[in-house]
Design a protein around this motif. Structure first.
Motif, PDB file in Angstrom:
ATOM      1  N   THR A  17      36.208  88.434  76.761  1.00 42.57           N
ATOM      2  CA  THR A  17      36.422  88.236  78.161  1.00 42.57           C
ATOM      3  C   THR A  17      35.300  89.098  78.861  1.00 42.57           C
ATOM      4  OG1 THR A  17      38.203  89.783  78.134  1.00 42.57           O
ATOM      5  CG2 THR A  17      38.800  87.635  78.002  1.00 42.57           C
ATOM      6  N   ASP A  18      34.545  89.847  77.788  1.00 44.98           N
ATOM      7  CA  ASP A  18      33.623  90.679  78.576  1.00 44.98           C
ATOM      8  C   ASP A  18      32.192  90.114  78.661  1.00 44.98           C
ATOM      9  OD1 ASP A  18      33.209  90.728  75.981  1.00 44.98           O
ATOM     10  OD2 ASP A  18      32.991  92.966  75.776  1.00 44.98           O
ATOM     11  N   ARG A  19      32.001  88.732  78.182  1.00 48.93           N
ATOM     12  CA  ARG A  19      30.882  88.099  78.154  1.00 48.93           C
ATOM     13  C   ARG A  19      31.231  86.643  78.299  1.00 48.93           C
ATOM     14  NH1 ARG A  19      28.982  86.724  72.246  1.00 48.93           N
ATOM     15  NH2 ARG A  19      26.645  86.864  73.013  1.00 48.93           N
ATOM     16  N   PRO A  20      30.601  85.691  78.534  1.00 49.53           N
ATOM     17  CA  PRO A  20      31.104  84.350  78.610  1.00 49.53           C
ATOM     18  C   PRO A  20      31.281  83.712  77.272  1.00 49.53           C
ATOM     19  CG  PRO A  20      29.210  84.748  80.175  1.00 49.53           C
ATOM     20  CD  PRO A  20      29.239  85.848  79.536  1.00 49.53           C
ATOM     21  N   ALA A  21      32.250  82.933  77.222  1.00 48.31           N
ATOM     22  CA  ALA A  21      32.527  82.284  75.879  1.00 48.31           C
ATOM     23  C   ALA A  21      31.317  81.324  75.233  1.00 48.31           C
ATOM     24  CB  ALA A  21      33.807  81.476  75.957  1.00 48.31           C
ATOM     25  N   THR A  22      30.671  80.809  76.500  1.00 41.31           N
ATOM     26  CA  THR A  22      29.429  79.985  76.104  1.00 41.31           C
ATOM     27  C   THR A  22      28.578  80.784  75.225  1.00 41.31           C
ATOM     28  OG1 THR A  22      29.876  78.913  78.470  1.00 41.31           O
ATOM     29  CG2 THR A  22      27.511  78.767  77.272  1.00 41.31           C
ATOM     30  N   LEU A  23      28.148  81.904  75.508  1.00 40.90           N
ATOM     31  CA  LEU A  23      27.457  82.887  74.796  1.00 40.90           C
ATOM     32  C   LEU A  23      27.781  82.894  73.198  1.00 40.90           C
ATOM     33  CD1 LEU A  23      26.011  85.544  77.300  1.00 40.90           C
ATOM     34  CD2 LEU A  23      24.913  83.128  76.610  1.00 40.90           C
ATOM     35  N   GLU A  24      29.195  83.086  73.071  1.00 37.38           N
ATOM     36  CA  GLU A  24      29.509  83.112  71.901  1.00 37.38           C
ATOM     37  C   GLU A  24      29.320  81.778  71.163  1.00 37.38           C
ATOM     38  OE1 GLU A  24      33.131  85.420  70.725  1.00 37.38           O
ATOM     39  OE2 GLU A  24      33.425  85.458  72.945  1.00 37.38           O
ATOM     40  N   ALA A  25      29.548  80.699  71.776  1.00 38.28           N
ATOM     41  CA  ALA A  25      29.388  79.442  71.355  1.00 38.28           C
ATOM     42  C   ALA A  25      28.168  79.188  71.114  1.00 38.28           C
ATOM     43  CB  ALA A  25      29.838  78.200  72.286  1.00 38.28           C
ATOM     44  N   VAL A  26      27.061  79.640  71.580  1.00 36.56           N
ATOM     45  CA  VAL A  26      25.623  79.453  71.478  1.00 36.56           C
ATOM     46  C   VAL A  26      25.285  80.131  70.289  1.00 36.56           C
ATOM     47  CG1 VAL A  26      23.452  80.274  72.254  1.00 36.56           C
ATOM     48  CG2 VAL A  26      24.865  79.121  73.791  1.00 36.56           C
ATOM     49  N   ASP A  27      25.796  81.326  69.707  1.00 37.06           N
ATOM     50  CA  ASP A  27      25.616  81.946  68.821  1.00 37.06           C
ATOM     51  C   ASP A  27      25.860  81.038  67.355  1.00 37.06           C
ATOM     52  OD1 ASP A  27      24.460  83.946  70.061  1.00 37.06           O
ATOM     53  OD2 ASP A  27      26.284  85.228  70.088  1.00 37.06           O
ATOM     54  N   LEU A  28      27.177  80.572  67.433  1.00 32.42           N
ATOM     55  CA  LEU A  28      27.847  79.724  66.747  1.00 32.42           C
ATOM     56  C   LEU A  28      27.129  78.504  66.029  1.00 32.42           C
ATOM     57  CD1 LEU A  28      29.975  79.558  64.423  1.00 32.42           C
ATOM     58  CD2 LEU A  28      31.725  78.680  66.293  1.00 32.42           C
ATOM     59  N   VAL A  29      26.479  77.708  67.334  1.00 30.38           N
ATOM     60  CA  VAL A  29      25.855  76.714  67.356  1.00 30.38           C
ATOM     61  C   VAL A  29      24.499  76.976  66.397  1.00 30.38           C
ATOM     62  CG1 VAL A  29      24.470  75.234  68.451  1.00 30.38           C
ATOM     63  CG2 VAL A  29      27.081  75.467  69.260  1.00 30.38           C
ATOM     64  N   ARG A  30      23.912  77.981  66.880  1.00 32.07           N
ATOM     65  CA  ARG A  30      22.409  78.120  66.301  1.00 32.07           C
ATOM     66  C   ARG A  30      22.800  78.352  64.710  1.00 32.07           C
ATOM     67  NH1 ARG A  30      19.402  82.387  69.671  1.00 32.07           N
ATOM     68  NH2 ARG A  30      17.594  81.559  68.719  1.00 32.07           N
TER      69      ARG A  30
END
Length: 423
Positions: free
Chosen positions: A97-110
């Motif tokens: 919750t201290d960074r957008p979940a979108t950025l976590e998803a981007v890491d995973l997608v890559r």
């Protein structure tokens, strides 16, 4: 309550997803959660992995879906928090919750070998409360610009080509005419003359100036309004996209997540649903500003309370915190029947509230504590993590915001006192 789960790093999650026979994605009900789930769904589709995406409004709803029986080769990915189920809980969790979940998803997608859609990712970043191109999202912005998907221009961040329609229904700003299309048209009449397609840079610049003056000059505007409107100006336009700007796209995702998550999921996955999505967004913005116009307010040390009869509490909390609150934290309490964000909901007779803050302090512990106190329970260590839901109280938490749903016999004064005690 435990929401620990097993938070898996992208590198270790890759093997589980690549070998999965089926993936269930259970997403938090906000624009950031929708964007994150859409990015992951696109990567799974590219890898020909069957999947299903569902959206849960509260921690309890997501937990219930996580606990549904699965086969041995199924993997569950939770975007947001869900309660721990067993000691052997194997789900993958994008829970920060201290960074957008979108950025976590981007890491995973890559890590999965896919290229994330930079426009969707940036919209998720904006919905998650960050600036497009700031920090970790800088490379996404540069990628989008290099591919000709974005261009910076004057004006205001709205999803529609028609700026009058856009600013009238936006929940990213608040002005005296917000929510009223005719009043907005009159306010911008000096700058909008002709068809939207004919507007040039000078026209957009004039529109931005008028909107900024009205938003900052409103009688109830606070110092925070200037910073808020500043973030909405000089948007990143998306000339090849269904929505006019990244910030406008984020606003639509937020509206859909709370009202029609099925349509929101389809939009985040790239399906052509932008016209019905805009209709939902218009109604969401109109209802938010109408409710705020008739709201009652109360000020406490560190907390500004807004009481409404009916309306989308989370949108109102965000607008008030960004533009109208003299205190850093806002509590919006609805006296209506049932979830005000979803007019088709089946939870009549239940109350709801939302919290939004300008401070960086995470709200997770606050929301969990409020939910437990309202439910009359204390934290346990014996695995009984559903006491709030059983007692009729549910909650959710995201970046600088929270949501509460509770039985209608809990009165407003109790909500206020409980939140004040926990802040």
């Amino acid at each position: 309550m435990s929401t620990e789960g097993r938070v898996v790093e992208p590198a270790s999650a890759t093997g589980a997803l690549e070998s999965a026979g089926f993936v269930r994605v259970v997403a938090r009900a906000d624009g950031d959660g929708l964007a994150a789930s859409g990015l992951l769904a696109s990567a799974l589709e590219a890898g020909e992995t069957p999947f299903q995406v569902t959206v849960g409004r509260t921690v309890a709803e997501r937990t219930e879906r996580v606990r549904e029986p699965t086969s041995q080769d199924e993997v569950t990915v939770v975007v947001g928090t869900a309660d721990a189920t067993t000691a052997e809980d194997d789900r993958l969790q994008l829970a920060a919750t201290d960074r957008p979940a979108t950025l976590e998803a981007v890491d995973l997608v890559r890590e999965l070998g896919s290229t994330p859609d930079p426009v969707l990712a940036l919209a998720g970043v904006v919905a998650g409360g960050s600036e497009p191109g700031a920090g970790e999202s800088e490379w996404l912005l540069e990628t989008a610009r290099e591919r000709g998907l974005l261009e910076r221009r004057p004006g205001v961040a709205v999803p529609t080509a028609d700026p009058v329609d856009g600013v009238a229904h936006s929940t990213r700003l608040c002005a005296p005419w917000s929510g009223d299309l005719d009043a907005t048209r009159e306010a911008l009449s000096d700058a909008v003359d002709g068809e939207p397609d004919a507007l040039d840079a000078d026209d957009h610049r004039a529109i931005g100036s008028l909107v900024a003056l009205d938003a900052v000059g409103a009688g109830e505007a606070t110092d925070a309004a200037a910073e808020t409107i500043g973030r909405a100006l000089r948007p990143y336009a998306t000339p090849e996209h269904a929505f006019a700007t990244v910030g406008g796209f984020a606003d639509v995702l937020e509206a859909l997540a709370r009202t029609q998550p099925g349509t929101g999921t389809a939009l985040a996955m790239g399906h052509d649903v932008h016209e019905p999505a805009l209709e939902v967004w218009r109604e969401y913005g109109r209802r938010a500003h109408d409710a705020l116009a008739d709201a009652s307010t109360g000020r406490y040390d560190g907390l500004f309370v807004v009481g409404i009869d009916d309306g989308p509490v989370e949108a109102i909390a965000r607008v008030v915190a960004a533009s109208r609150s003299p205190e850093p934290t806002v509590l919006v309490v609805s006296e209506g029947d049932g979830p005000s964000g979803d007019r088709t909901g089946s939870d009549g007779g239940r109350g709801e509230a939302a919290i939004a803050t300008r401070e960086a302090t995470p709200l997770g512990a606050t929301l969990e504590g409020v939910a437990r106190e309202l439910a009359g329970t204390e934290s346990t260590t014996d695995g009984d993590d559903d006491l709030e839901a059983a007692a009729g109280v549910e909650y959710d938490v995201g970046h600088r915001r929270g949501y509460l749903r509770y039985d209608s016999d809990v009165d407003e004064s109790t909500i206020i006192a409980t939140v004040r005690e926990r802040l």
